[in-house]
Design an enzyme around this catalytic site. Structure first.
Site, PDB file in Angstrom:
ATOM      1  N   THR A  49      47.354  33.801  46.391  1.00 24.32           N
ATOM      2  CA  THR A  49      46.341  34.256  45.444  1.00 24.32           C
ATOM      3  C   THR A  49      45.562  35.450  45.984  1.00 24.32           C
ATOM      4  OG1 THR A  49      46.290  32.005  44.573  1.00 24.32           O
ATOM      5  CG2 THR A  49      44.476  33.422  43.942  1.00 24.32           C
TER       6      THR A  49
ATOM      7  N   VAL B 131      58.940  23.646  47.769  1.00 26.67           N
ATOM      8  CA  VAL B 131      58.888  22.369  48.474  1.00 26.67           C
ATOM      9  C   VAL B 131      58.708  21.295  47.405  1.00 26.67           C
ATOM     10  CG1 VAL B 131      57.501  20.957  50.030  1.00 26.67           C
ATOM     11  CG2 VAL B 131      58.057  23.335  50.620  1.00 26.67           C
TER      12      VAL B 131
ATOM     13  N   HIS C 172      38.240  29.522  41.255  1.00 21.61           N
ATOM     14  CA  HIS C 172      37.940  29.088  42.615  1.00 21.61           C
ATOM     15  C   HIS C 172      38.185  27.583  42.789  1.00 21.61           C
ATOM     16  CE1 HIS C 172      34.969  32.720  43.076  1.00 21.61           C
ATOM     17  NE2 HIS C 172      36.229  33.081  43.187  1.00 21.61           N
TER      18      HIS C 172
ATOM     19  N   HIS D 160      32.248  33.595  46.237  1.00 21.28           N
ATOM     20  CA  HIS D 160      33.701  33.717  46.081  1.00 21.28           C
ATOM     21  C   HIS D 160      34.336  33.093  47.316  1.00 21.28           C
ATOM     22  CE1 HIS D 160      33.397  36.618  42.638  1.00 21.28           C
ATOM     23  NE2 HIS D 160      32.152  36.477  43.054  1.00 21.28           N
TER      24      HIS D 160
HETATM   25  C1  LIG Z   1      42.345  35.835  39.067  1.00 26.13           C
HETATM   26  C2  LIG Z   1      41.687  35.405  40.350  1.00 26.13           C
HETATM   27  C3  LIG Z   1      40.624  36.129  40.867  1.00 26.13           C
HETATM   28  C4  LIG Z   1      40.017  35.733  42.045  1.00 26.13           C
HETATM   29  N1  LIG Z   1      39.066  36.535  42.571  1.00 26.13           N
HETATM   30  C5  LIG Z   1      38.554  36.242  43.770  1.00 26.13           C
HETATM   31  C6  LIG Z   1      37.644  37.125  44.383  1.00 26.13           C
HETATM   32  O1  LIG Z   1      37.327  38.192  43.844  1.00 26.13           O
HETATM   33  N2  LIG Z   1      37.144  36.793  45.590  1.00 26.13           N
HETATM   34  C7  LIG Z   1      37.471  35.616  46.211  1.00 26.13           C
HETATM   35  O2  LIG Z   1      36.941  35.341  47.273  1.00 26.13           O
HETATM   36  N3  LIG Z   1      38.341  34.762  45.653  1.00 26.13           N
HETATM   37  C8  LIG Z   1      38.911  35.067  44.464  1.00 26.13           C
HETATM   38  N4  LIG Z   1      39.825  34.223  43.917  1.00 26.13           N
HETATM   39  C9  LIG Z   1      40.141  32.963  44.606  1.00 26.13           C
HETATM   40  C10 LIG Z   1      40.923  33.111  45.926  1.00 26.13           C
HETATM   41  O3  LIG Z   1      41.808  34.201  45.867  1.00 26.13           O
HETATM   42  C11 LIG Z   1      41.668  31.812  46.225  1.00 26.13           C
HETATM   43  O4  LIG Z   1      40.756  30.748  46.202  1.00 26.13           O
HETATM   44  C12 LIG Z   1      42.368  31.811  47.585  1.00 26.13           C
HETATM   45  O5  LIG Z   1      43.159  32.964  47.735  1.00 26.13           O
HETATM   46  C13 LIG Z   1      43.213  30.552  47.716  1.00 26.13           C
HETATM   47  O6  LIG Z   1      43.891  30.531  48.964  1.00 26.13           O
HETATM   48  P1  LIG Z   1      44.832  29.299  49.331  1.00 26.13           P
HETATM   49  O7  LIG Z   1      45.449  29.604  50.645  1.00 26.13           O
HETATM   50  O8  LIG Z   1      44.072  28.034  49.198  1.00 26.13           O
HETATM   51  O9  LIG Z   1      45.939  29.251  48.187  1.00 26.13           O
HETATM   52  P2  LIG Z   1      47.033  30.412  47.692  1.00 26.13           P
HETATM   53  O10 LIG Z   1      46.611  31.704  48.264  1.00 26.13           O
HETATM   54  O11 LIG Z   1      47.134  30.215  46.280  1.00 26.13           O
HETATM   55  O12 LIG Z   1      48.326  29.962  48.471  1.00 26.13           O
HETATM   56  C14 LIG Z   1      49.167  28.903  48.082  1.00 26.13           C
HETATM   57  C15 LIG Z   1      50.601  29.368  48.279  1.00 26.13           C
HETATM   58  O13 LIG Z   1      51.465  28.228  48.223  1.00 26.13           O
HETATM   59  C16 LIG Z   1      52.580  28.539  47.418  1.00 26.13           C
HETATM   60  N5  LIG Z   1      53.054  27.267  46.871  1.00 26.13           N
HETATM   61  C17 LIG Z   1      52.405  26.425  46.039  1.00 26.13           C
HETATM   62  N6  LIG Z   1      53.160  25.342  45.781  1.00 26.13           N
HETATM   63  C18 LIG Z   1      54.323  25.495  46.476  1.00 26.13           C
HETATM   64  C19 LIG Z   1      55.497  24.705  46.615  1.00 26.13           C
HETATM   65  N7  LIG Z   1      55.635  23.530  45.996  1.00 26.13           N
HETATM   66  N8  LIG Z   1      56.501  25.177  47.413  1.00 26.13           N
HETATM   67  C20 LIG Z   1      56.372  26.375  48.050  1.00 26.13           C
HETATM   68  N9  LIG Z   1      55.277  27.156  47.944  1.00 26.13           N
HETATM   69  C21 LIG Z   1      54.264  26.712  47.172  1.00 26.13           C
HETATM   70  C22 LIG Z   1      52.033  29.492  46.371  1.00 26.13           C
HETATM   71  O14 LIG Z   1      53.049  30.249  45.742  1.00 26.13           O
HETATM   72  C23 LIG Z   1      51.063  30.328  47.188  1.00 26.13           C
HETATM   73  O15 LIG Z   1      51.691  31.445  47.785  1.00 26.13           O
HETATM   74  C24 LIG Z   1      40.452  34.577  42.716  1.00 26.13           C
HETATM   75  C25 LIG Z   1      41.505  33.838  42.201  1.00 26.13           C
HETATM   76  C26 LIG Z   1      42.144  34.259  41.036  1.00 26.13           C
HETATM   77  C27 LIG Z   1      43.300  33.463  40.518  1.00 26.13           C
END
Ligand SMILES: Cc1cc2nc3c(=O)[nH]c(=O)nc-3n(C[C@H](O)[C@H](O)[C@H](O)COP(=O)(O)OP(=O)(O)OC[C@H]3O[C@@H](n4cnc5c(N)ncnc54)[C@H](O)[C@@H]3O)c2cc1C
Ligand SMILES: *[C@@H]1O[C@H](CO)[C@@H](O)[C@H](O)[C@H]1NC(C)=O
Ligand SMILES: *[C@@H]1O[C@H](CO)[C@@H](O)[C@H](O)[C@H]1NC(C)=O
Ligand SMILES: *[C@@H]1O[C@H](CO)[C@@H](O)[C@H](O)[C@H]1NC(C)=O
Ligand SMILES: *[C@@H]1O[C@H](CO)[C@@H](O)[C@H](O)[C@H]1NC(C)=O
Ligand SMILES: *[C@@H]1O[C@H](CO)[C@@H](O)[C@H](O)[C@H]1NC(C)=O
Ligand SMILES: *[C@@H]1O[C@H](CO)[C@@H](O)[C@H](O)[C@H]1NC(C)=O
Ligand SMILES: *[C@@H]1O[C@H](CO)[C@@H](O)[C@H](O)[C@H]1NC(C)=O
Ligand SMILES: *[C@@H]1O[C@H](CO)[C@@H](O)[C@H](O)[C@H]1NC(C)=O
Length: 603
Positions: free
Chosen positions: A116, A259, A530, A574
């Site tokens: 994300t 996965v 979020h 954020h």
């Molecule tokens: C439109 C939008 C705008 C945003 N704007 C902001 C902002 O301006 N500032 C901010 O701080 N935050 C923002 N966020 C939120 C922030 O980007 C996320 O909360 C953060 O990046 C999440 O990180 P993560 O590692 O938890 O998950 P992710 O970065 O979502 O990583 C999860 C990964 O696991 C993979 N995955 C999932 N299931 C499986 C599976 N079964 N098998 C293999 N791979 C899998 C996915 O494809 C993904 O690559 C925004 C989010 C969105 C959607």
């Protein structure tokens, strides 16, 4: 002949460089690794980098998507808004939301290396000191307190010059920033709104004090937004953390592969239960492949993917698993208490013909602006829409705080947020009228009390889960949202807005009373993107959480969760920076647990 030799050297090099990225599980050379990282997203890429610093361990990271390299919309900050709903989005939708009059709302999530962080709106807030100290108290682990977390924050990111190279004095405090790979900067293309927002704050003070740097530990006030932009281009987890280490021989990637679940490898009846095998498949009909992790499996599949995989593996609420025909390995409250921030877009007619809509709606102006970005990394497209932020606390004497315990983690954390956008930005069901000039004001309840849940629709890993963020179901949240709308209306009464703001647009224009503003909010609010807390941390003694304060799944061995799922309380801002921070600490905790060298002496 010479050409042929050259050609084979080049193709040999190409194979050598690419050999570690597998696009199909059938091509894997090894099926045994020390660590398997599930999900190559924001947190996953941090772990891939830090864990592969230890040359003796073999690491595999598995990602459902592929690399986004070459996709211009992921590089141009302004065009990030085109990514939700694109090939890089999982395209989730919420369940029908009772707090939103039964509407469903879109739920974008990145499906690509970098996750994300590749599709988000780039805002960079690390959370207040109170937030981290609250996490330490909830988890009974001082390692999460700000004093102990600061070193991890400093290694996530560094402040770089804004694209236009302007003097940043008074807009950000460079001394607060670190030396990590994610590039962060203040806006590089001023809009008509920036001065008005900042001047109003300096003029009004009170509940809208000027904040020179939201990453100082005090997250309350009004100031310049910091974003993950360097040299005018998006900085994200894949280009900052992953790409620089792709040459390490101990790191393999398996992309374009889902996965589907984790498989128990400990003897029946043995506790804690070991889940040492990861099952993957390219599609619902493809062959299942098993890969083993000797030391740990780390789930970094995000706030939706991680709980889905846990549930599919028999880790979750027993009644729900039985209902889906899955036998329970560990009865834990997975997916309960999913939390997000409700986000509402309001529109105001303004006396300006400089809004970005004039460029977006004119193909030749759009082309010129894009060319300017491509050739010199200057102009409108160097920023994500929205150059300023305001984080506001409810009035100390607010009747809302008399009805409910203060949900913010402390006085350095806000209850609501506003963002001024110099144009009509579509964030919900309202589309831009054909006449008039507009600014968009986003209001967000950043310390919500509503809780939702995420659960399985079916036991098929390729079916989307049921995502219920419970938006605006708690009375605090709707009251705080109404207060946020009123705060914006107070704020734009200040002198700098005179002869600029004409009137609220649409249903907001007639929503004069609190009740009508609440009805307006229920009609138009969406998800703040979020989502978090779907596998939260808690102290080892508590039966509330899913993971302990070292991020280990309770009742399991060698299974950790490192992503936004583990947040025990949503940060009042954020959330991407907090994701990077927990991933940095997690990497150290893992190194410590296995006796690998660490350079930061983790607590
Ligand atoms: C439109 C939008 C705008 C945003 N704007 C902001 C902002 O301006 N500032 C901010 O701080 N935050 C923002 N966020 C939120 C922030 O980007 C996320 O909360 C953060 O990046 C999440 O990180 P993560 O590692 O938890 O998950 P992710 O970065 O979502 O990583 C999860 C990964 O696991 C993979 N995955 C999932 N299931 C499986 C599976 N079964 N098998 C293999 N791979 C899998 C996915 O494809 C993904 O690559 C925004 C989010 C969105 C959607
Ligand atoms: C999301 O939807 C868009 C538009 O329908 C589609 O092009 C894209 O492939 C979808 N994403 C995924 C990961 O399937
Ligand atoms: C923009 O507004 C200014 C002043 O209000 C006016 O002089 C100018 O003609 C307008 N430009 C366009 C393109 O409408
Ligand atoms: C914009 O640029 C593209 C690519 O260079 C070109 O195909 C298109 O015709 C241009 N459009 C306008 C309106 O200039
Ligand atoms: C709260 O305090 C402000 C300023 O001190 C005052 O104007 C307002 O009336 C008070 N509100 C309530 C509900 O007491
Ligand atoms: C999720 O929440 C909804 C609404 O409160 C409820 O009906 C449903 O049973 C919950 N599901 C699970 C698995 O907890
Ligand atoms: C904001 O304040 C600065 C410095 O005092 C001044 O130059 C500028 O004109 C002001 N802008 C607005 C819109 O009030
Ligand atoms: C909310 O939506 C309903 C149904 O469309 C409409 O009747 C009502 O006027 C709206 N209320 C506000 C305040 O926008
Ligand atoms: C969910 O949140 C409520 C209210 O904060 C709390 O009482 C409950 O224990 C939480 N449940 C879990 C599983 O964390």
């Amino acid at each position: 002949m010479l050409l042929l030799v050259l050609f084979s050297i080049i193709s040999f090099l190409a194979i050598f460089v690419n050999a570690k990225t597998f696009t199909s599980a059938a091509d894997l050379v090894h099926h045994n690794y020390d660590f398997i990282i599930v999900g190559g997203g924001t947190a996953g890429c941090v772990l891939a980098n830090r864990l592969s610093e230890t040359p003796s361990v073999k690491i595999l990271m598995i990602e459902a998507g592929v690399s986004a390299d070459g996709n211009l919309n992921t590089e141009v900050p302004f065009l990030g808004v085109t990514l939700p709903g694109s090939t890089l989005d999982w395209n989730f939708t919420s369940t029908s939301q009772v707090g939103l009059n039964g509407r469903t709302v879109p739920y974008p999530r990145g499906q690509t290396l970098g996750g994300t962080s590749v599709i988000n709106l780039l805002t960079w807030n690390r959370g207040s000191n109170d937030l981290w100290n609250k996490w330490a108290s909830i988890t009974n682990d001082e390692g999460w307190s700000w004093n102990n977390i600061q070193k991890y924050y400093l290694r996530t990111s560094r402040l770089v010059k804004p694209a236009d190279g302007h003097d940043i004095t008074g807009e950000v405090i460079p001394a607060l920033h670190g030396n990590g790979p994610v590039q962060v900067s203040v806006p590089g293309f001023p809009t008509d709104l920036d001065d008005r927002v900042v001047n109003s704050s300096k003029l009004l003070g009170g509940r809208f004090p000027y904040n020179e740097d939201f990453n100082s530990g005090n997250n309350v006030g009004v100031g310049f937004m910091q974003s993950t932009v360097g040299n005018g281009a998006r900085s994200h987890s894949a280009n900052a953390y992953l790409e620089p280490v792709l040459t390490r021989p101990n790191l393999d990637l398996l992309i374009d592969t889902h996965v589907t679940k984790l498989i128990q490898t400990s003897a029946k009846g043995e506790t804690p239960i070991k889940f040492g095998t990861v099952e993957v498949a390219a599609s619902a009909t493809a062959q299942l492949v098993h890969i083993n992790a000797k030391k740990e499996v780390i789930l970094s599949a995000g706030a939706f993917g991680t709980p889905q995989i846990l549930l599919l593996s028999g880790i979750g609420p027993r009644a729900h698993l039985e209902n889906k025909g899955i036998s329970t390995a560990i009865d834990l409250p997975v997916g309960q208490n999913l939390t997000d921030q409700p986000l509402l877009a309001s529109y105001y007619l303004i006396n300006s013909n400089q809004t970005f809509n004039h460029i977006l709606s004119d193909p030749s102006a759009f082309n010129t602006t894009l060319q300017e970005w491509i050739t010199s990394k200057q102009g409108l497209f160097v920023d994500s829409p929205g150059n300023t932020q305001g984080f506001v606390r409810l009035p100390a004497n607010s009747s809302i705080l008399k009805q409910f315990p203060d949900p913010a983690s402390g006085p350095l954390s806000p209850h609501t947020e506003f963002i001024f956008v110099d144009g009509f930005a579509q964030f919900g069901p309202v589309t831009m009228p054909t006449t008039g000039n507009f600014m968009t004001v986003l209001t967000v309840v950043v310390s919500p009390l509503s809780r939702g849940n995420i659960s399985l629709a079916t036991s098929n890993p390729f079916d989307k889960p049921l995502i219920n963020p419970g938006l605006l179901t708690h009375k605090f949240d709707i009251l705080a949202m109404v207060q946020a709308i009123k705060d914006v209306q107070t704020f734009i009464q200040a002198g700098p807005w005179a002869n600029f703001v004409q009137a609220p647009f649409g249903d907001l224009a007639t929503a004069k009373t609190d009740d009508l503003k609440a009805a307006f909010a229920r009609n138009f609010t969406g998800a703040g993107s979020h989502p978090s807390g779907s596998a939260p941390m808690s102290s080892s003694e508590s039966n509330r959480g899913v993971v302990d304060s070292k991020l280990l799944v309770k009742g399991a061995s060698g299974l950790r969760v490192v992503d936004a799922s583990v947040f025990p309380l949503i940060p009042e801002c954020h959330i991407q920076a907090p994701v990077y921070i927990i991933a940095e600490r997690a990497a150290d905790l893992i190194k410590l647990a296995h006796g690998f060298p660490t350079d930061l002496s983790p607590v």
